[in-house]
Motif scaffolding. Structure first.
Motif, PDB file in Angstrom:
ATOM      1  N   ILE A  97      -0.477   9.375 -10.012  1.00  0.00           N
ATOM      2  CA  ILE A  97      -0.721  10.441  -9.046  1.00  0.00           C
ATOM      3  C   ILE A  97      -0.188  11.741  -9.618  1.00  0.00           C
ATOM      4  O   ILE A  97       0.999  11.860  -9.919  1.00  0.00           O
ATOM      5  CB  ILE A  97      -0.052  10.137  -7.686  1.00  0.00           C
ATOM      6  N   LYS A 121      -1.532   3.007 -10.922  1.00  0.00           N
ATOM      7  CA  LYS A 121      -2.273   4.210 -10.577  1.00  0.00           C
ATOM      8  C   LYS A 121      -1.365   5.422 -10.765  1.00  0.00           C
ATOM      9  O   LYS A 121      -0.177   5.374 -10.425  1.00  0.00           O
ATOM     10  CB  LYS A 121      -2.720   4.113  -9.118  1.00  0.00           C
ATOM     11  N   ILE A 131      -0.732  -2.307  -9.298  1.00  0.00           N
ATOM     12  CA  ILE A 131      -1.353  -1.067  -8.808  1.00  0.00           C
ATOM     13  C   ILE A 131      -1.832  -0.218  -9.991  1.00  0.00           C
ATOM     14  O   ILE A 131      -3.000   0.097 -10.117  1.00  0.00           O
ATOM     15  CB  ILE A 131      -0.383  -0.251  -7.926  1.00  0.00           C
ATOM     16  N   TRP A 136      -2.436   5.430  -2.108  1.00  0.00           N
ATOM     17  CA  TRP A 136      -2.988   4.143  -2.539  1.00  0.00           C
ATOM     18  C   TRP A 136      -3.446   3.354  -1.315  1.00  0.00           C
ATOM     19  O   TRP A 136      -2.766   3.334  -0.294  1.00  0.00           O
ATOM     20  CB  TRP A 136      -1.910   3.359  -3.299  1.00  0.00           C
ATOM     21  N   THR A 137      -4.609   2.751  -1.425  1.00  0.00           N
ATOM     22  CA  THR A 137      -5.114   1.910  -0.343  1.00  0.00           C
ATOM     23  C   THR A 137      -5.599   0.594  -0.933  1.00  0.00           C
ATOM     24  O   THR A 137      -6.221   0.576  -1.994  1.00  0.00           O
ATOM     25  CB  THR A 137      -6.290   2.600   0.389  1.00  0.00           C
ATOM     26  N   HIS A 138      -5.269  -0.482  -0.283  1.00  0.00           N
ATOM     27  CA  HIS A 138      -5.642  -1.802  -0.780  1.00  0.00           C
ATOM     28  C   HIS A 138      -6.150  -2.591   0.413  1.00  0.00           C
ATOM     29  O   HIS A 138      -5.457  -2.746   1.408  1.00  0.00           O
ATOM     30  CB  HIS A 138      -4.385  -2.465  -1.364  1.00  0.00           C
ATOM     31  N   GLN A 170      -1.337   0.495   2.670  1.00  0.00           N
ATOM     32  CA  GLN A 170      -1.423   1.864   2.173  1.00  0.00           C
ATOM     33  C   GLN A 170      -0.043   2.362   1.766  1.00  0.00           C
ATOM     34  O   GLN A 170       0.972   1.954   2.335  1.00  0.00           O
ATOM     35  CB  GLN A 170      -1.951   2.797   3.261  1.00  0.00           C
TER      36      GLN A 170
END
Lengths: 434, 174
Positions: free
Chosen positions: A218, A216, A214, A430-432, A306
């Motif tokens: 935040i 990422k 991921i 997060w969206t994948h 998500q």
């Protein structure tokens, strides 16, 4: 009043029962990992030869394998384990030990993947007192060099109390070189113990895992959360990440502005459906605070994943001094948290302070200075909770309670050194999709 | 468990071996650190300091069989260093007598005992804590603190005498 010997003795008993924190090993390990390794050419050569050998033998282990299924655990198994068991996945062990009093313990089997090791065992007690036997029995699991696995799980006894089935899942997985594990059972009262040694058969591991990186970050104002990876195995799904200070951690310590995160709630959503949460953990090292959250296995053929942040909070250093006056109210904010002093009064040689905060705010370290003398908090007397709907239609619960301090005086100063609170969110972080 | 092969590996810089050695006696290490630091976080911090020193210096260890006493002496020194730094900012009283809102966690016994203990000199407190809380033998304390056996005994005698006097004072006052 107790004398010095009695108190020393009580303190000794407390120390005897002091539990070693479950994150000790992880913290020492990450400390070690951060020390640069000394280099030596000779060692490097040897290491590469060993590595090749291990990789070869390890790969040969990963062939899929079917075995028999475990019987009798249906009620204790969660959905995923049940399915895997029906498919005959896992490694049967079926080794027992019988203690002198007739109690028998059987290690039935294990399931293993990249996130977890699940252990199935049964306690048999012909006398029909399996609940008592269970509470007297200490079970532990160790690997190479007595490395202890911590675990949690659930057990269920049968109706005539002669048998109890347990399914526990470890928080660590065996390392690739750990082939023999020890399952130890100890009857505390009888001081009798038994060890069942078993060999891990990695070719009976339940299957391969999928790791999604991921990476990422935040930003949440004073702190940030870094999502590192999501590992989906046939048994569980594990989210790993870090909590970082927007300021350096080292500087925070110097400034006495420490933050100890205690609550981080992130939901995993697959195609709009929330995956069951199973557990979470945190550990601290020089690089910051690491967390992992375990969810149930992912359903098959999902299109979208998500992560949703729902709550984040912890214990903050504050160091605030608030002057109080008897019979007067007071309103102030600490780290954006509203604190309302409702009443300050004396009774029976004690000073009482009634105050209100939002429900999830706790003054986690607080003293009262009475005429310059610091007094410890004696107790907090529970009070009323009130639900208020704000302008945006959100329900906020306010909680009023009373603190008692010994002693009375004229100059009162509330010394709030730490405050604990959590902030609620409703934020997809997060969206994948595939 | 056979420690020697692990110690050999650890001396060659094997981090896993070193960790295994520590984890094999994790309760001893943790309790020793806890007796000095009095709370979980600081005890864990001291253990982390210790493992760095162990890793950097283990190749210097002359006798393999003395790994455990050597490493525990280092742990005690790490704890003392931490306490020294801590005392620059807060007094020991503040560090131990933590009052918690909500659930009142510090038992009264413990607070009373800590109050009396913290009135003693550090060298006296230390031997009392090791002897009484951890049930250590005189010889083990001498080995750990690198002081003669006779000194352990006299510190313990003097410390206990003062502790009893301190308690006696309280009883008179009631």
């Amino acid at each position: 009043m107790a004398n010095s010997e009695e108190l020393l003795d009580r303190e000794k008993k407390r120390m005897d029962n002091l539990a070693v924190p479950s994150d000790l090993e992880e913290r020492l390990r990450s400390t070690l990992e951060n020390i640069p390794k000394k280099k030596s050419k000779f060692k490097l050569k040897v290491a590469s030869i060993i590595l090749v050998f291990l990789l070869l033998s390890y790969n040969m282990d990963t062939l899929a394998y079917y075995s028999k299924q475990l019987i009798g655990f249906e009620n204790v198994m969660t959905g995923t384990l049940q399915e895997l068991n029906e498919m005959g996945k896992g490694q049967l062990i079926n080794q027992s030990h019988t203690f002198k009093n007739g109690v028998k313990i059987t290690l039935d089997g294990i399931m293993l993947d990249d996130n977890n090791m699940v252990v199935f065992y049964t306690i048999h007690s012909p006398k029909g007192n399996v609940m008592d036997v269970n509470s007297d029995l200490r079970v532990s699991l160790t690997g190479a060099g007595d490395r202890t696995f911590t675990f949690g799980g659930q057990g269920q006894a049968n109706e005539d109390l002669t048998e109890m089935k347990w399914v526990v899942s470890t928080h660590q997985t065996p390392r690739f070189y750990e082939r023999t594990l020890n399952f130890k059972a100890e009857m505390e009262q009888a001081r009798e113990s038994a060890t069942i040694k078993f060999k891990l058969n990695r070719n009976q591991a339940v299957g391969k895992s999928l790791k999604i990186p991921i990476n990422k970050e935040i930003d949440l104002g004073r702190r940030s959360i870094k999502l590192q990876s999501l590992t989906a195995s046939p048994i569980t799904t594990v989210l790993k990440g870090q909590i970082q200070d927007t300021v350096e951690l080292g500087l925070d310590y110097v400034n006495k502005n420490r933050f100890r995160p205690e609550k981080l709630e992130i939901s995993l959503i697959a195609d709009g459906k929330e995956i069951d949460w199973q557990g979470s953990g945190m550990s601290t090292d020089m690089k910051g605070i690491h967390f992992d959250i375990t969810y149930d296995r992912l359903p098959k053929d999902i299109k979208e994943l998500q992560l949703k942040l729902t709550s984040f909070g912890g214990d903050h250093d504050t160091d605030e001094l608030i002057k109080l006056e008897k019979g007067k109210t007071n309103n102030f904010k600490i780290l954006d948290q509203q604190i309302r002093i409702e009443n300050v009064y004396e009774f029976d040689g004690n000073t009482y302070i009634t105050f209100t905060t939002e429900e999830n705010v706790i003054l986690s370290k607080v003293y009262l200075n009475i005429d310059g003398e610091r007094k410890n908090l004696q107790e907090t007397i529970p009070g009323e909770a009130e639900k208020i709907i704000d302008d945006q239609g959100n329900a906020i619960i306010y909680y009023t309670r009373t603190m008692r301090f010994e002693g009375t005086g004229e100059e009162l100063e509330l010394d709030i050194q730490r405050i604990r609170y959590a902030t609620d969110y409703d934020m997809i972080i997060w969206t994948h999709s595939r | 468990m056979e420690f020697k092969p692990l110690i050999k590996k650890a001396r060659k810089g094997d981090k896993d071996a070193l960790l295994q050695l520590i984890m094999a006696q994790q309760a001893d290490y943790y309790k020793l650190a806890y007796v000095y630091m009095k709370n979980k976080e600081d005890a864990l911090d001291a253990l982390q300091d210790m493992i760095i020193i162990l890793y950097r210096n283990i190749y210097n260890l002359k006798k393999e069989e003395s790994f455990y006493s050597w490493s525990k002496t280092i742990l005690v020194n790490c704890c003392k260093n931490k306490l020294r730094n801590k005392n620059k900012t807060t007094s020991l009283d503040q560090a131990t007598e933590e009052a918690v809102d909500g659930v009142y966690t510090g038992s009264e016994d413990r607070i009373v005992l800590e109050k009396h203990l913290s009135g003693l000199r550090d060298i006296h407190q230390e031997v009392i804590r090791l002897r009484y809380f951890l049930d250590m033998e005189y010889e083990a304390i001498a080995e750990l603190l690198k002081i003669p056996l006779g000194t352990v005994k006299s510190r313990l005698n003097n410390g206990m005498k003062q502790l009893k006097e301190s308690f006696g004072g309280d009883i008179d006052g009631e």
